[in-house]
Scaffold this motif. Structure first.
Motif, PDB file in Angstrom:
ATOM      1  N   ASN A 152       0.819  -1.210   0.000  1.00  0.00           N
ATOM      2  CA  ASN A 152       0.000   0.000   0.000  1.00  0.00           C
ATOM      3  C   ASN A 152       0.853   1.260   0.000  1.00  0.00           C
ATOM      4  N   PHE A 153       1.982   1.228   0.697  1.00  0.00           N
ATOM      5  CA  PHE A 153       2.885   2.381   0.655  1.00  0.00           C
ATOM      6  C   PHE A 153       3.460   2.567  -0.746  1.00  0.00           C
ATOM      7  N   SER A 154       3.814   1.476  -1.408  1.00  0.00           N
ATOM      8  CA  SER A 154       4.394   1.564  -2.754  1.00  0.00           C
ATOM      9  C   SER A 154       3.388   2.125  -3.755  1.00  0.00           C
ATOM     10  N   GLY A 181       0.678   3.798  -3.040  1.00  0.00           N
ATOM     11  CA  GLY A 181       0.350   5.168  -2.659  1.00  0.00           C
ATOM     12  C   GLY A 181       1.379   6.155  -3.152  1.00  0.00           C
ATOM     13  N   LEU A 182       2.652   5.763  -3.112  1.00  0.00           N
ATOM     14  CA  LEU A 182       3.710   6.632  -3.640  1.00  0.00           C
ATOM     15  C   LEU A 182       3.584   6.797  -5.145  1.00  0.00           C
ATOM     16  N   VAL A 183       3.262   5.712  -5.844  1.00  0.00           N
ATOM     17  CA  VAL A 183       3.054   5.798  -7.292  1.00  0.00           C
ATOM     18  C   VAL A 183       1.855   6.688  -7.616  1.00  0.00           C
ATOM     19  N   ASN A 184       0.807   6.603  -6.800  1.00  0.00           N
ATOM     20  CA  ASN A 184      -0.366   7.437  -7.022  1.00  0.00           C
ATOM     21  C   ASN A 184      -0.049   8.914  -6.848  1.00  0.00           C
ATOM     22  N   LYS A 185       0.840   9.256  -5.907  1.00  0.00           N
ATOM     23  CA  LYS A 185       1.234  10.649  -5.729  1.00  0.00           C
ATOM     24  C   LYS A 185       2.065  11.146  -6.910  1.00  0.00           C
ATOM     25  N   MET A 186       2.850  10.252  -7.485  1.00  0.00           N
ATOM     26  CA  MET A 186       3.702  10.647  -8.600  1.00  0.00           C
ATOM     27  C   MET A 186       2.910  10.768  -9.900  1.00  0.00           C
ATOM     28  N   THR A 187       1.862   9.957 -10.055  1.00  0.00           N
ATOM     29  CA  THR A 187       1.042  10.002 -11.277  1.00  0.00           C
ATOM     30  C   THR A 187      -0.418  10.120 -10.876  1.00  0.00           C
TER      31      THR A 187
END
Length: 251
Positions: free
Chosen positions: A198-200, A202-208
């Protein structure tokens, strides 16, 4: 009714109070999927098997007791049986709690399931874990360890002993702590997997932010969770049964 018959029936009834109270909450025996009549006759059979070898049942002259003293002994025996059964059930309730959490961590928490050790439905992963854990309870002969613990309880807590409420709450709190620590140890791979995945994503969602990462990632999260379950489930449940059996040996 002769004094001998009163003596024998009174001792047998008091043994049923402790044994029946324990089996009413002990996992496996108290499953609501088992008909009530079957559970009642199981308690009768266990009482007939345990009462002749339980210490202290024949040391008290029940015909010389006052009614209030006998009633207090009934309450004490039922309370002690419920305490032992509740401590055993705490392990399976903690495992069920963590199994439902594990299902949520791998994305299967929203799927409908069937009830296992209670009347509330659980996700399919939690149902699978609880069914296997209950089956292993009987396959590994831990139900005989429950009867042994009941026999030993007559040595640790004699028949006419009044339960100390403070001591009982202290024992129950320690068992609750031990059971949740064991359940967390068993389900810790799912906790770590859920946090990392979920952290991974979530980080991808913030970047794209223009891409719906959650809906795209959900099949991959479920697939990874199922592979994790397939890889480690065979090692996790024996660890839980070992911790549960070690507690039964100390009762």
């Amino acid at each position: 009714m002769s004094n001998l018959l009163v003596q024998e029936l009174s001792g047998l009834f008091l043994a049923f109070c402790r044994i029946g109270g324990c089996l009413m909450l002990m996992p496996g025996f108290s499953n609501p999927r088992i008909p009530m009549q079957v559970r009642l006759f199981m308690a009768f059979a266990a009482t007939i098997a345990v009462a002749p070898i339980a210490s202290g049942l024949n040391d008290i002259k029940f015909t010389e007791l006052k009614p209030t003293e006998f009633y207090l002994m009934i309450i004490s025996e039922v309370g002690l049986g419920l305490l032992i059964g509740l401590m055993g059930r705490a392990f399976y309730l903690a495992l069920q709690f963590m199994a439902i959490g594990a299902a949520n961590f791998i994305g299967l928490g929203t799927l409908p399931g069937a009830p296992t050790i209670d009347n509330e439905p659980s996700p399919p992963l939690a149902t699978l874990i609880m069914l296997v854990a209950t089956l292993m309870f009987f396959v590994s002969n831990l139900h005989f360890e429950v009867l042994r613990a009941l026999i030993e309880s007559y040595v640790a807590v004699p028949l006419a002993t009044v339960i100390d409420a403070a001591y009982s709450l202290d024992r129950l709190s320690k068992v609750m702590t031990e059971s949740f620590q064991l359940a967390l140890q068993v389900c810790s791979p799912f906790v770590v997997y859920g946090l990392v995945v979920n952290f991974s994503f979530g980080l991808v969602n913030k970047m794209t932010p223009q891409i719906p990462v959650y809906f795209i990632s959900l099949p991959f999260v479920i697939a990874g969770g199922l592979f994790l379950t397939y890889s480690i489930l065979i090692q996790l449940l024996p660890t839980f049964l070992q911790g549960f059996s070690s507690w039964l040996a100390r009762v």
